[in-house]
Structure formats: structure tokens, C-alpha cells
Design a protein around this motif. Structure first.
Motif, PDB file in Angstrom:
ATOM      1  N   PRO A 262      16.787 -29.124  22.749  1.00  0.00           N
ATOM      2  CA  PRO A 262      16.773 -30.305  21.884  1.00  0.00           C
ATOM      3  C   PRO A 262      15.965 -30.065  20.611  1.00  0.00           C
ATOM      4  N   ARG A 263      16.355 -30.751  19.550  1.00  0.00           N
ATOM      5  CA  ARG A 263      15.581 -30.804  18.304  1.00  0.00           C
ATOM      6  C   ARG A 263      15.642 -32.244  17.793  1.00  0.00           C
ATOM      7  N   ALA A 264      16.652 -32.579  16.977  1.00  0.00           N
ATOM      8  CA  ALA A 264      16.789 -33.957  16.509  1.00  0.00           C
ATOM      9  C   ALA A 264      17.112 -34.878  17.691  1.00  0.00           C
ATOM     10  N   VAL A 265      16.625 -36.135  17.604  1.00  0.00           N
ATOM     11  CA  VAL A 265      16.901 -37.110  18.663  1.00  0.00           C
ATOM     12  C   VAL A 265      17.398 -38.447  18.126  1.00  0.00           C
ATOM     13  N   PHE A 266      17.493 -38.602  16.784  1.00  0.00           N
ATOM     14  CA  PHE A 266      17.798 -39.919  16.215  1.00  0.00           C
ATOM     15  C   PHE A 266      18.908 -39.821  15.179  1.00  0.00           C
ATOM     16  N   HIS A 267      19.865 -40.761  15.243  1.00  0.00           N
ATOM     17  CA  HIS A 267      20.771 -40.963  14.123  1.00  0.00           C
ATOM     18  C   HIS A 267      20.880 -42.461  13.859  1.00  0.00           C
TER      19      HIS A 267
ATOM     20  N   GLY B 101      12.798 -40.267  11.381  1.00  0.00           N
ATOM     21  CA  GLY B 101      13.975 -39.815  12.107  1.00  0.00           C
ATOM     22  C   GLY B 101      15.146 -39.472  11.198  1.00  0.00           C
ATOM     23  N   GLN B 102      14.848 -39.020   9.959  1.00  0.00           N
ATOM     24  CA  GLN B 102      15.911 -38.873   8.973  1.00  0.00           C
ATOM     25  C   GLN B 102      16.247 -37.421   8.623  1.00  0.00           C
ATOM     26  N   GLY B 103      15.696 -36.439   9.322  1.00  0.00           N
ATOM     27  CA  GLY B 103      15.981 -35.042   8.984  1.00  0.00           C
ATOM     28  C   GLY B 103      17.452 -34.696   9.123  1.00  0.00           C
ATOM     29  N   MET B 104      18.002 -34.831  10.320  1.00  0.00           N
ATOM     30  CA  MET B 104      19.407 -34.537  10.532  1.00  0.00           C
ATOM     31  C   MET B 104      20.294 -35.539   9.791  1.00  0.00           C
TER      32      MET B 104
ATOM     33  N   ALA C 215      -8.073 -39.562  18.479  1.00  0.00           N
ATOM     34  CA  ALA C 215      -8.399 -38.524  19.456  1.00  0.00           C
ATOM     35  C   ALA C 215      -7.216 -37.614  19.736  1.00  0.00           C
ATOM     36  N   ARG C 216      -6.002 -38.124  19.519  1.00  0.00           N
ATOM     37  CA  ARG C 216      -4.798 -37.307  19.696  1.00  0.00           C
ATOM     38  C   ARG C 216      -3.580 -38.111  19.227  1.00  0.00           C
ATOM     39  N   PRO C 217      -3.235 -38.061  17.938  1.00  0.00           N
ATOM     40  CA  PRO C 217      -2.010 -38.730  17.488  1.00  0.00           C
ATOM     41  C   PRO C 217      -0.797 -38.251  18.306  1.00  0.00           C
ATOM     42  N   THR C 218       0.003 -39.226  18.783  1.00  0.00           N
ATOM     43  CA  THR C 218       1.050 -38.914  19.750  1.00  0.00           C
ATOM     44  C   THR C 218       2.316 -39.709  19.438  1.00  0.00           C
ATOM     45  N   THR C 219       3.453 -39.036  19.580  1.00  0.00           N
ATOM     46  CA  THR C 219       4.757 -39.679  19.449  1.00  0.00           C
ATOM     47  C   THR C 219       5.418 -39.729  20.825  1.00  0.00           C
ATOM     48  N   MET C 220       6.055 -40.863  21.142  1.00  0.00           N
ATOM     49  CA  MET C 220       6.785 -41.016  22.405  1.00  0.00           C
ATOM     50  C   MET C 220       8.133 -41.641  22.108  1.00  0.00           C
ATOM     51  N   VAL C 221       9.206 -40.912  22.399  1.00  0.00           N
ATOM     52  CA  VAL C 221      10.551 -41.418  22.113  1.00  0.00           C
ATOM     53  C   VAL C 221      11.515 -40.967  23.204  1.00  0.00           C
ATOM     54  N   PRO C 222      12.625 -41.683  23.379  1.00  0.00           N
ATOM     55  CA  PRO C 222      13.680 -41.145  24.231  1.00  0.00           C
ATOM     56  C   PRO C 222      14.269 -39.892  23.596  1.00  0.00           C
ATOM     57  N   GLY C 223      14.742 -38.997  24.413  1.00  0.00           N
ATOM     58  CA  GLY C 223      15.434 -37.811  23.918  1.00  0.00           C
ATOM     59  C   GLY C 223      16.923 -37.902  24.178  1.00  0.00           C
ATOM     60  N   GLY C 224      17.445 -39.126  24.178  1.00  0.00           N
ATOM     61  CA  GLY C 224      18.818 -39.369  24.591  1.00  0.00           C
ATOM     62  C   GLY C 224      18.828 -39.829  26.029  1.00  0.00           C
TER      63      GLY C 224
ATOM     64  N   PRO D 153      23.466 -51.687  16.012  1.00  0.00           N
ATOM     65  CA  PRO D 153      22.028 -51.502  15.780  1.00  0.00           C
ATOM     66  C   PRO D 153      21.736 -50.537  14.634  1.00  0.00           C
ATOM     67  N   VAL D 154      20.499 -50.607  14.153  1.00  0.00           N
ATOM     68  CA  VAL D 154      20.063 -49.719  13.072  1.00  0.00           C
ATOM     69  C   VAL D 154      20.060 -48.270  13.522  1.00  0.00           C
ATOM     70  N   GLY D 155      19.592 -47.997  14.767  1.00  0.00           N
ATOM     71  CA  GLY D 155      19.429 -46.617  15.184  1.00  0.00           C
ATOM     72  C   GLY D 155      19.863 -46.338  16.607  1.00  0.00           C
ATOM     73  N   TYR D 156      20.015 -45.036  16.890  1.00  0.00           N
ATOM     74  CA  TYR D 156      20.458 -44.548  18.193  1.00  0.00           C
ATOM     75  C   TYR D 156      19.694 -43.268  18.527  1.00  0.00           C
ATOM     76  N   LEU D 157      19.421 -43.068  19.813  1.00  0.00           N
ATOM     77  CA  LEU D 157      18.765 -41.868  20.296  1.00  0.00           C
ATOM     78  C   LEU D 157      19.771 -41.018  21.061  1.00  0.00           C
ATOM     79  N   PHE D 158      19.680 -39.697  20.906  1.00  0.00           N
ATOM     80  CA  PHE D 158      20.663 -38.810  21.517  1.00  0.00           C
ATOM     81  C   PHE D 158      20.029 -37.466  21.857  1.00  0.00           C
ATOM     82  N   ASN D 159      20.776 -36.655  22.579  1.00  0.00           N
ATOM     83  CA  ASN D 159      20.359 -35.304  22.953  1.00  0.00           C
ATOM     84  C   ASN D 159      21.131 -34.309  22.092  1.00  0.00           C
ATOM     85  N   GLN D 160      20.411 -33.510  21.280  1.00  0.00           N
ATOM     86  CA  GLN D 160      21.105 -32.678  20.303  1.00  0.00           C
ATOM     87  C   GLN D 160      22.043 -31.641  20.917  1.00  0.00           C
ATOM     88  N   PRO D 161      21.683 -30.925  21.985  1.00  0.00           N
ATOM     89  CA  PRO D 161      22.666 -29.991  22.544  1.00  0.00           C
ATOM     90  C   PRO D 161      23.973 -30.669  22.941  1.00  0.00           C
ATOM     91  N   SER D 162      23.884 -31.902  23.459  1.00  0.00           N
ATOM     92  CA  SER D 162      25.110 -32.620  23.805  1.00  0.00           C
ATOM     93  C   SER D 162      25.922 -32.952  22.557  1.00  0.00           C
TER      94      SER D 162
END
Length: 545
Positions: free
Chosen positions: A45-50, A308-311, A223-232, A101-110
């Protein structure tokens, strides 16, 4: 080995950007060859959002329903401080201008597997994996690309010794951050100043495991900036910022990975898919075109991931390029039409990068005192809301209606459900892709003069009316606006008719239908239209000599 046939387009790079461009051009009937250094698709996986705009692009490629099957609608994107107080909420679950909806989460290999299958199904698209571009030459009427073949041996790419040369009217470099094509052109990156190292972890929770974690959020904990998102569907992702005292090696030890994940999940409840340290950068190429060679995706720009705008930005590049190349390759427009690519795409991407940097600066604070000041500003309402997503501010838009000054030109057009002859469907499914002349409560054909009709016929434009008034519906000519979104959009901008480009951006609008032919004339002037159809035969003849 030199290939004797002259291709329309050669694409270097076969990630989502190269895959998508090969599909968009292949479905328009062009002879396309795409080459990638790696013998197989990248499996991790890499990108997770479109977003909603890219969802329309997937539907236009004929894979919309397949992509929806591997995606999930986003929840509200939340930003918390160290004490889990909400600093920012961005409602990515809200209804978008594009329907859904504005956004969607996905699995890049899929996703890449879907794009790969679609590209390889097109008879005029040649996919060549395991071929590295090593030389690029621009000739007066075409380009030559020299490639060498390689294969993976014990995890290392090794050349087989075989080479080939291909020729094409245009070359697109979609070959990533270390782009060979960009380096060959001598194009430099402008560094916009953001650089942070983050550990990215993807995992798959075990069957039946439910994690106590925000659905999609940033934990702005110094103490530890952290991101938590679905990966699809079925996957989760965590991202942890490297702290000043840590080395890259520290973060890439398995025991460190599980230590960081331990507040939420342990190895008994999930399986690691991959983990790697990425350097988030903010870079943008000075130009995205030199004569017959163009850049797209990470070859042209890189940005922090906080929007979430790279891809998404890379796919907008391909969407913009596809219709331009279509008109140029058909000989309908001169190559000058490609001059608008950089002026359109670069400012929009620059604005997205700037917004991503601003959001990154909120997250990437490791000093407790600075974080406390940030928290106070957000919790007391001192920070203004995020600006709207940028439109186009240059290029093929009506100048006096530029979105930069609040006009409709360069804004993304509304999309929604329509009813035609008793059947409810997406507007994009009711009308083929291309330039659209859309009138409110009327058939625009009735207001076009002969010259405007000729221009629209030349570029293959569609003319259609749309209405929320049942009495004005005419099967195949004036469609019913099921949700009323079109009527609201037109009324918001005081428009009676507008021209929409193939990439769904508004060229311009008129407040009276009597002005519609004049608007078509403005479009024609901007398209660099020419008589006849070029073919590149001189280049082919010299190549075969």
C-alpha cells in the motif's frame, strides 16, 4: 532493436498515473505504449484516499463500480490534541458537488490491479513491464526513447542486456519522484520547504477484531504526532513522526513498530502488511512541458499527505492531459493547446501543496509549549476555517469569470442524478464525455448560430438542457434535474448556460441564452483550433529510412 511504427504516446511509469493515462488515451483509440522499470506491480500500500472528483474520473474510465467495491466512504476527518480534544473537523462524509461523499478510502494494490486489468484489455495499449528508460531524444516531429530490459534477481534489478528504441509523437513522464524523464529534460524542482520523516505502517486486523481508534484522524500529540486512517476495507494505517532524537534505523525495527502500535493493537490481533519510513516533501517542477515531452504525477510534484491529495493530483494531471492530447493528436487543435497544461495544473497543485504544508505544520509540532499555543488558538476559535479546494486560475477559462476572483470559470462543475426518458442515472452516464454546453430550462441548440454549431461539431461537443421543471423536460434534449443541484448551481452563479470542459471544469457561463454563441466563440479562440489533421508522417518516414 528499433521499433519501426510511430506510436501516438509513450508513457514512462506504470503506477496509478501512468496506468490511468494509458486507459484514457487508449479508450480514445490512440496507439499507446507504457513502460515501467519494475517487472511487476508494486504489491504494497501507498496512497489510501481519493476524492469525489477522482471518483468521476474512475467512472469515466469504466471502472467506477469496481473501484467502489474496494473503497469505503470516508468519515469526518478529525484532528485532536494530546488530550483528545477536537481541534479541527473536516467533514469528508458530507455530500460533495460531484454526487456522493467528499472522500473515499481504498487499498492501492487493489486499485492498481483494477487499472492494470483495464489497461491490458485495450488492444491499442501495450504494457511493457521490466523496461527502464535510459535515453530520451526529441526530434522535430517525434521523440525517441531508448530502453533496456531488466529482471529482479534476489531482490535486485539486473539488466538482461536487451535494448529497444521506440518512437512516439509525445512522451509523458509519469515515473515518480526520481523521474528519469524530468532529469532528461533538465527540469528542476522548486522546494517549498517542508520535510519530515514519518514511519508508515499498514496492517490487517484479524477477523472479528474491532479497534478502539478514531476512524480517520490526526493525533497532534507533541510527544508523538500520529496519523490514523483506514487503509481501505479490512485494513488500517498508522503514521508516526520521527522525533528529533530518533534515527531512521530506530524507527524501522519490528519491536519499535509494535511498541508504537501498542496503545491500539498488538501482534496477537493483527498482521503487519508493511512498514517503511517516508520523507514527506513539498516539491514542484518549474515546468511540466518541454516541446513533445510532458510530466505528470510525482514526476511533477510531491506534497505532504495531510490532505490526501498526492495521487488525486496526479490523476488530475492525466485527466487534463488526455483531452488536450486528444484534440492535438486528431489535428483539431495545434500543439499550442498543450501550452495551457502547466499554467492550469501548476497553480492548482501549488495551492494544494501550500494547504498541505499548512496542515502539516499543525500536526508536526514536537515542542510541548508550541503545541499548547496551537491548541489555545484552535480551541478558542482564533484560527480561520480552511479555504475551499482551489479551482483553475489560468489557461482555458473565460478570463473575466476567473475563479481566482470569485467567478465560475475554472470551478469544478456540479454533477448529480438526472432523469432521461423515465430512467434515473448519473449525468455522466447519460452524456458521453467531452465538451458540454448545458442550458438551464432550455435546449441550447435553439440559441446557437451556424458558426457556433460548426465549432461544437468539430470538437465533438454535446449540447443538452437540464431543468427541475417537469413541464420543460424533453427526452434526450432537456433532462430532469432529480436533486435540484444543477438548478441551484446555475442560480448561484447567475447562469443560464455554461460550457463544461471534458475534465469537468467550467470554461465559462452566460447570463442570457442570446450570449451563448459568443461564449462558444471564446472557447474556440482558446482551443488553438486549426484546419486539417496532422499525422507525423515525416518522422515515421525518416525513422524507417
Amino acid at each position: 532493436m528499433a521499433d519501426q511504427n510511430l506510436l501516438d504516446v509513450v508513457i514512462i511509469g506504470y503506477g496509478p498515473v501512468g496506468q490511468s493515462l494509458s486507459i484514457l488515451l487508449g479508450e480514445r483509440g490512440y496507439d499507446v505504449a507504457v513502460f515501467d522499470r519494475w517487472p511487476a506491480l508494486y504489491p504494497l500500500p501507498r496512497a489510501v484516499f481519493h476524492d469525489h472528483e477522482i471518483r468521476r474520473v474512475f467512472h469515466a474510465m469504466g471502472i467506477g463500480e469496481d473501484v467502489e467495491s474496494i473503497s469505503q466512504p470516508s468519515a469526518t476527518y478529525q484532528w485532536f490534541n494530546a488530550d483528545w480534544k477536537t481541534l479541527v473537523e473536516i467533514d469528508w462524509s458530507a455530500e460533495s458537488i460531484s454526487d456522493g461523499p467528499v472522500g473515499y478510502l481504498f487499498n492501492q494494490p487493489s486499485l492498481e490491479a483494477l487499472l492494470d486489468r483495464k489497461a491490458k484489455s485495450l488492444p491499442n495499449v501495450s504494457v511493457n513491464q521490466g523496461w527502464e528508460a535510459v535515453e530520451l531524444r526529441q526530434l522535430p516531429d517525434c521523440c525517441e526513447v531508448v530502453l533496456k530490459q531488466g529482471r529482479m534477481t534476489d531482490g535486485t534489478w539486473l539488466t538482461t542486456g536487451e535494448t529497444r528504441t521506440v518512437r512516439a509523437r509525445y512522451v509523458v513522464g509519469a515515473d515518480g519522484a526520481n523521474s528519469f524523464v524530468r532529469r532528461s529534460l533538465g527540469v528542476t524542482f522548486e522546494d517549498l520547504g517542508f520535510q519530515e520523516d514519518w514511519l508508515v505502517i499498514d496492517l490487517k486486523p484479524n477477523e472479528g477484531v474491532k479497534l478502539d481508534v478514531p476512524d480517520i484522524g490526526q493525533w497532534c500529540n507533541p510527544a508523538r504526532p500520529t496519523t490514523m486512517v483506514p487503509g481501505g476495507p479490512g485494513y488500517r494505517r498508522w503514521e508516526f513522526m520521527r522525533l528529533p532524537h530518533e534515527t531512521l534505523e530506530d524507527l524501522q525495527k519490528p519491536e519499535k513498530v509494535w511498541e508504537l502500535l501498542s496503545p491500539w493493537v498488538g501482534p496477537d490481533r493483527a498482521t503487519l502488511v508493511r512498514y517503511a519510513v517516508y520523507t514527506f516533501r513539498s516539491l514542484i517542477a518549474e515546468t511540466w512541458r518541454k516541446s513533445r515531452v510532458l510530466l505528470a504525477g510525482d514526476a511533477a510534484h510531491q506534497m505532504p499527505p495531510f490532505m490526501g491529495q498526492g495521487m488525486c493530483s496526479g490523476l488530475r494531471d492525466t485527466w487534463n492531459l488526455a483531452w488536450r492530447l486528444d484534440l492535438v493528436l486528431k489535428g483539431i487543435a495545434s500543439a499550442d493547446l498543450l501550452d495551457g497544461y502547466t499554467p492550469e495544473r501548476r497553480p492548482q497543485v501549488r495551492a494544494v501543496i501550500d494547504a498541505s504544508i499548512a496542515m502539516g505544520k499543525v500536526v508536526c509540532i514536537s515542542d510541548p509549549q508550541e503545541a499548547a499555543q496551537r491548541d489555545e488558538a484552535y480551541l478558542s476559535g482564533q484560527v480561520p476555517a480552511l479555504p475551499p479546494f482551489p479551482g483553475l486560475t489560468d489557461g482555458l477559462i473565460r478570463a473575466d469569470q476567473n475563479s481566482a476572483i470569485g467567478g465560475i470559470g475554472g470551478q469544478l462543475c456540479v454533477h448529480g442524478q438526472v432523469r432521461n426518458d423515465g430512467e434515473v442515472m448519473r449525468y455522466d452516464d447519460a452524456m458521453p464525455n467531452g465538451f458540454h454546453v448545458i442550458a438551464l430550462d432550455a435546449d441550447p441548440d435553439l440559441y446557437l448560430d451556424e458558426q457556433a454549431r460548426k465549432v461544437l461539431a468539430l470538437i465533438g461537443a454535446q449540447t443538452i438542457g437540464i431543468t427541475h421543471d417537469e413541464s420543460r423536460v424533453a427526452a434526450g434534449r432537456v433532462l430532469f434535474d432529480v436533486s435540484g443541484k444543477y438548478e441551484a448551481f446555475f442560480n448561484e452563479h447567475g447562469a443560464k448556460a455554461l460550457i463544461v470542459r471534458p475534465d469537468y471544469y467550467v470554461f465559462g457561463a452566460v447570463g442570457s441564452l442570446t450570449e451563448l454563441s459568443g461564449l462558444v466563440g471564446m472557447l474556440a479562440a482558446g482551443l488553438a483550433l486549426k484546419a486539417g489533421h496532422g499525422a507525423g508522417q515525416d518522422c515515421l518516414a525518416s525513422a524507417q529510412a
